[in-house]
Design a protein around this motif. Structure first.
Motif, PDB file in Angstrom:
ATOM      1  N   GLU A 147      29.106 -68.930  50.257  1.00 33.81           N
ATOM      2  CA  GLU A 147      29.337 -69.930  51.295  1.00 33.81           C
ATOM      3  C   GLU A 147      28.220 -69.918  52.338  1.00 33.81           C
ATOM      4  N   GLN A 148      27.800 -68.727  52.727  1.00 39.07           N
ATOM      5  CA  GLN A 148      26.691 -68.621  53.677  1.00 39.07           C
ATOM      6  C   GLN A 148      25.391 -69.141  53.068  1.00 39.07           C
ATOM      7  N   ALA A 149      25.164 -68.785  51.813  1.00 36.95           N
ATOM      8  CA  ALA A 149      23.909 -69.151  51.166  1.00 36.95           C
ATOM      9  C   ALA A 149      23.764 -70.655  51.029  1.00 36.95           C
ATOM     10  N   THR A 150      24.851 -71.360  50.784  1.00 34.87           N
ATOM     11  CA  THR A 150      24.778 -72.797  50.466  1.00 34.87           C
ATOM     12  C   THR A 150      25.071 -73.698  51.647  1.00 34.87           C
ATOM     13  N   LYS A 151      25.029 -73.182  52.844  1.00 31.81           N
ATOM     14  CA  LYS A 151      25.394 -74.010  54.000  1.00 31.81           C
ATOM     15  C   LYS A 151      24.451 -75.188  54.205  1.00 31.81           C
ATOM     16  N   ASP A 152      23.195 -75.083  53.710  1.00 32.70           N
ATOM     17  CA  ASP A 152      22.239 -76.182  53.822  1.00 32.70           C
ATOM     18  C   ASP A 152      21.807 -76.696  52.450  1.00 32.70           C
ATOM     19  N   SER A 153      22.674 -76.574  51.458  1.00 32.01           N
ATOM     20  CA  SER A 153      22.310 -76.934  50.088  1.00 32.01           C
ATOM     21  C   SER A 153      22.226 -78.444  49.903  1.00 32.01           C
ATOM     22  N   ALA A 154      21.035 -78.923  49.594  1.00 27.30           N
ATOM     23  CA  ALA A 154      20.877 -80.347  49.295  1.00 27.30           C
ATOM     24  C   ALA A 154      21.617 -80.716  48.020  1.00 27.30           C
ATOM     25  N   LEU A 155      21.715 -79.784  47.086  1.00 24.16           N
ATOM     26  CA  LEU A 155      22.433 -80.044  45.845  1.00 24.16           C
ATOM     27  C   LEU A 155      23.902 -80.343  46.112  1.00 24.16           C
ATOM     28  N   GLY A 169      24.922 -71.081  45.024  1.00 27.24           N
ATOM     29  CA  GLY A 169      25.834 -69.968  45.277  1.00 27.24           C
ATOM     30  C   GLY A 169      26.207 -69.194  44.041  1.00 27.24           C
ATOM     31  N   GLU A 170      25.485 -69.412  42.928  1.00 25.66           N
ATOM     32  CA  GLU A 170      25.814 -68.752  41.666  1.00 25.66           C
ATOM     33  C   GLU A 170      25.055 -67.427  41.545  1.00 25.66           C
ATOM     34  N   ASP A 171      25.798 -66.362  41.284  1.00 22.42           N
ATOM     35  CA  ASP A 171      25.228 -65.015  41.253  1.00 22.42           C
ATOM     36  C   ASP A 171      24.194 -64.806  40.157  1.00 22.42           C
ATOM     37  N   MET A 226      14.378 -68.243  42.122  1.00 24.40           N
ATOM     38  CA  MET A 226      15.722 -67.693  41.925  1.00 24.40           C
ATOM     39  C   MET A 226      16.486 -67.627  43.252  1.00 24.40           C
ATOM     40  N   LEU A 227      15.797 -67.230  44.294  1.00 19.42           N
ATOM     41  CA  LEU A 227      16.441 -67.161  45.611  1.00 19.42           C
ATOM     42  C   LEU A 227      16.777 -68.555  46.117  1.00 19.42           C
ATOM     43  N   ASP A 228      15.862 -69.502  45.893  1.00 16.93           N
ATOM     44  CA  ASP A 228      16.139 -70.892  46.271  1.00 16.93           C
ATOM     45  C   ASP A 228      17.370 -71.420  45.537  1.00 16.93           C
ATOM     46  N   TYR A 229      17.463 -71.107  44.244  1.00 18.44           N
ATOM     47  CA  TYR A 229      18.542 -71.680  43.436  1.00 18.44           C
ATOM     48  C   TYR A 229      19.891 -71.055  43.785  1.00 18.44           C
TER      49      TYR A 229
END
Length: 496
Positions: free
Chosen positions: A373-381, A282-284, A274-277
């Motif tokens: 925005e912070q969470a997804t800064k390195d999102s491969a997706l 960035g979805e709550d 869940m934390l990875d996703y």
């Protein structure tokens, strides 16, 4: 490294593939169970993992010997790829009749290994069998653009996509090719499966394919699979996750010793997902009920005074909806007369798993404090961040990049000792304490007179593996992989 690899490719390999261990005279060999001389294994530490260490060695040395060895592994896996695109645990180069005979004899008599008691004729996600093969072949293709490996990867991706249910889940085995009932239970291989990281590994593989091959057809299926993980979390008072589910998303039974239950270790793994996703999307919704799950895990942690000597701090199974602890039992002596069942625990439960609850909660608090925005800064997706395929897959220490690992005199001496321990034949001798009873026919209908269940294995007709206090010296695929990884790590630090 070169001598050890020549021994593996020239003396050990069967058409480029491997099992787990061998007696030094090759009179017996084992994967998870005893294998025929014509067999190779896809479960770790088997054929795809050997292929990965070959590629690590090639990356570290540039020596064509290792790339050629990796190509041999690929040929073996491609030859054993199911027409649907996945892999079984076992590839038998003697053909399907030989494989069926193995399942009817050695497999059918492995009392506690029920996954081998029936020949389905299909492929499996269990124990990462299909995904590890696909991941290795993808890496081999990316190394030099090998077209045969790319074609096999495409078939593997088709397998993952075609086997996915509309709701986003995956079965353990696919395609459906007959069912196997044990003790009157339904066949569990078609249930939505989380056990042995089936969903997690499939999602990770599709994400790797999306990033490395730019294959956009996998985007929607992997997002659908991630969303299903939210729906699989159960309501209070047991707000965790099960190992497998029916199609209406209710916890389901697995093998006869696996009740429909909520498991702390499975829930901890799902929390990590869940934390990875959240960090991918960035979805709550992925954070919404994580706190509930962690609180439940903490509520069932075993008090220190009741833990075993090994410090395991969790039992395995809790009944959905009631939260009552379940524990497993068995009677009999082999797969013919034996049976497993679960019941409410009294004083007979054994600590089974270890979870660092404080670390899990700390990560949750850290991730939950991030903006999307912070969470997804390195999102491969989202097309961001570093490659999901590291340059070295196996050759690492403690998860750290070895380019910054310092080898002091003590570590260098250990490497020298490792080099010296390679024997004249070219392998590192290992005491093989895990063994099994040779197949001796179907077991008796009643336990032998005076039989006392030792717990790990049954009577002499049980072909399940078990551990001896002492064993013969032999050849270990896992030891080869581990020792090569250490030597590759040393080479890398010397180059650095």
């Amino acid at each position: 490294m070169a001598r050890a690899t020549r021994f593996m490719t020239d003396k050990v390999a069967v058409k480029g593939g491997y099992v787990w261990s061998y007696l030094s005279d090759f009179s017996r060999r084992w994967g998870e169970m005893e294998a025929y001389p014509t067999m190779i294994w896809t479960q770790a530490p088997g054929t795809p993992e050997v292929g990965q260490i070959f590629l690590d060695a090639y990356r570290a040395t540039g020596d064509a010997q290792y790339y050629a060895a990796a190509e041999q592994v690929a040929s073996a896996l491609i030859a054993g790829q199911h027409p649907a695109g996945g892999w079984n645990y076992i590839i038998d180069f003697a053909g399907e009749a030989s494989l069926k005979r193995w399942y009817e004899t050695i497999g059918a008599n492995g009392w506690r290994l029920e996954e081998f008691q029936h020949y389905y004729g299909n492929a499996t996600f269990d124990d990462h069998a299909t995904i590890e093969c696909g991941r290795f072949l993808l890496r081999l293709h990316l190394e030099k653009g090998d077209p045969k490996s790319r074609a096999a990867v495409d078939r593997c991706v088709d397998f993952v996509l075609n086997s996915q249910y509309p709701n986003g889940g995956w079965p353990q085995r696919w395609p459906r090719m007959g069912e196997f009932s044990k003790q009157g239970r339904p066949d569990y291989t078609g249930f939505i499966t989380l056990n042995d990281e089936v969903a997690q590994e499939n999602i990770d593989f599709l994400l790797l394919v999306l990033q490395q091959l730019k294959d956009e057809r996998v985007r929607e299926p992997l997002m659908r699979a991630m969303s299903l993980m939210v729906d699989l979390q159960q309501p209070k008072p047991t707000p965790g996750w099960a190992m497998q589910y029916t199609m209406d998303l209710k916890p389901a039974t697995g093998r006869t010793y696996e009740p429909a239950s909520i498991t702390p270790h499975g829930t901890a793994a799902a929390v990590g997902q869940m934390l990875d996703y959240y960090q991918l999307t960035g979805e709550d919704k992925y954070l919404a009920r994580v706190g509930e799950a962690i609180d439940w895990i903490a509520s069932v942690e075993i008090p220190a005074e009741k833990r075993g000597a090994d410090g395991r701090n969790f039992y395995r199974d809790y009944e959905p909806g009631t939260g009552q602890l379940l524990t497993g039992h068995r009677s009999g002596s082999n797969s013919q007369n034996g049976r497993f069942w679960s019941a409410y625990a009294k004083d007979d439960a054994t600590p089974a798993k270890s979870i660092n609850v404080a670390a899990l909660r700390a990560r949750y608090q850290r991730v939950a404090a991030m903006s999307p925005e912070q969470a997804t800064k390195d999102s491969a997706l989202l097309g961001r961040g570093p490659s999901l395929l590291p340059p070295y897959v196996v050759s690492h220490v403690g998860g750290s990049d070895l380019n910054v690992t310092v080898y002091d005199d003590k570590k260098t001496a250990a490497v020298a000792e490792l080099v010296a321990s390679l024997n004249a034949e070219g392998y590192w001798p290992v005491e093989l304490r895990t063994t099994s009873h040779p197949y001796a026919g179907p077991g008796p209908a009643q336990p032998p007179a005076g039989f006392v269940d030792p717990g790990q294995v049954g009577d002499s007709w049980d072909t399940s593996p078990f551990t001896l206090p002492r064993g013969p010296m032999g050849i270990s695929t896992g030891a080869y992989i581990n020792n090569m990884a250490r030597l590759i790590a040393y080479l890398r630090t010397q180059k650095a």
